[in-house]
Design an enzyme around this catalytic site. Structure first.
Site, PDB file in Angstrom:
ATOM      1  N   HIS A  57       0.932  -1.259   0.155  1.00 59.64           N
ATOM      2  CA  HIS A  57      -0.105  -0.027  -0.135  1.00 59.64           C
ATOM      3  C   HIS A  57       0.744   1.273   0.092  1.00 59.64           C
ATOM      4  CE1 HIS A  57      -3.047  -2.590   2.465  1.00 59.64           C
ATOM      5  NE2 HIS A  57      -3.586  -2.211   1.028  1.00 59.64           N
ATOM      6  N   LYS A  74     -17.945  -6.429   8.651  1.00 56.60           N
ATOM      7  CA  LYS A  74     -16.681  -7.046   8.666  1.00 56.60           C
ATOM      8  C   LYS A  74     -15.807  -6.749   9.812  1.00 56.60           C
ATOM      9  CE  LYS A  74     -13.023  -8.002   5.321  1.00 56.60           C
ATOM     10  NZ  LYS A  74     -12.458  -7.809   4.188  1.00 56.60           N
ATOM     11  N   ARG A 112      -1.719  -6.204  -8.597  1.00 55.29           N
ATOM     12  CA  ARG A 112      -0.585  -7.088  -8.400  1.00 55.29           C
ATOM     13  C   ARG A 112      -0.232  -7.853  -9.329  1.00 55.29           C
ATOM     14  NH1 ARG A 112      -3.302  -8.078  -2.232  1.00 55.29           N
ATOM     15  NH2 ARG A 112      -5.097  -8.185  -4.030  1.00 55.29           N
ATOM     16  N   SER A 137      -2.952  -7.595   3.114  1.00 59.38           N
ATOM     17  CA  SER A 137      -3.317  -7.567   4.390  1.00 59.38           C
ATOM     18  C   SER A 137      -3.880  -9.014   4.938  1.00 59.38           C
ATOM     19  CB  SER A 137      -4.227  -6.303   4.770  1.00 59.38           C
ATOM     20  OG  SER A 137      -3.910  -5.114   4.223  1.00 59.38           O
TER      21      SER A 137
END
Ligand code: PNS
Length: 161
Positions: free
Chosen positions: A17, A41, A90, A127
């Site tokens: 990040h 969440k 990514r 993460s």
């Protein structure tokens, strides 16, 4: 002022990040880092903790504004005059969903999405993977800013008590 937003959950911020935020900060006058509030969440860190970690780890940059947001990202952008969303890509596996979101966001509001290729050093990094590996005792210190790694190790220890 040319503005862009780097959105995400940032639970917690990783070196991947940070790489994208640093690169965005060279391209825009102001980079907003928007931490998404997801009430359904439960995260490892509260939104306030995530914001504090982002502020600490981006303190060397002078054009970053960190905030939380709930609701549509494009509403956040429109309210602040932000025409561009910056996303790190990514791998090809990111592309399908990112393209859907980019097209939806553009259709809703005209806000553009710009994709930045993640540094190969971080192409596998997320993460959630970092949290899983750290919870199982793996060393993730090279994947996180020092302060974030320390807080993650602490949080995992607290949760074990
Ligand atoms: O770090 P993440 O969890 O991959 O980030 C995803 C995020 C927060 C960028 C994305 O879910 C988002 O933009 N959420 C805000 C709500 C929204 O606008 N949803 C519609 C997307 S087309």
């Amino acid at each position: 002022m040319r503005r862009a937003v780097c959105p995400g959950s940032f639970d917690p911020i990783t070196n991947g990040h940070l790489d994208i935020i640093e690169r965005a900060s060279k391209l825009y006058d102001v980079v907003h880092v928007a931490v998404a509030v997801n009430r359904s969440k439960q995260g490892m860190f509260s939104v306030e903790e995530r914001i504090a970690l982002i502020e600490e780890t981006t303190a060397h940059l002078d054009n970053i504004q960190v905030e939380s947001h709930s609701g549509l990202l494009v509403d956040y952008c429109t309210a602040r005059g932000i025409p561009a969303i910056i996303k790190g890509l990514r791998a090809v596996s990111d592309f399908d969903y990112e393209l859907q979101m980019a097209q939806m966001n553009h259709g809703l509001s005209g806000v553009e999405t710009l994709f930045v290729p993640t540094s190969p050093t971080y192409s596998f990094l997320s993460s959630s993977l970092v949290k899983e590996v750290a919870s199982l005792g793996g060393d993730v210190s090279h994947l996180l800013p020092g302060v974030v790694h320390a807080r993650l190790v602490e949080r995992i220890a607290e949760r074990r008590k």
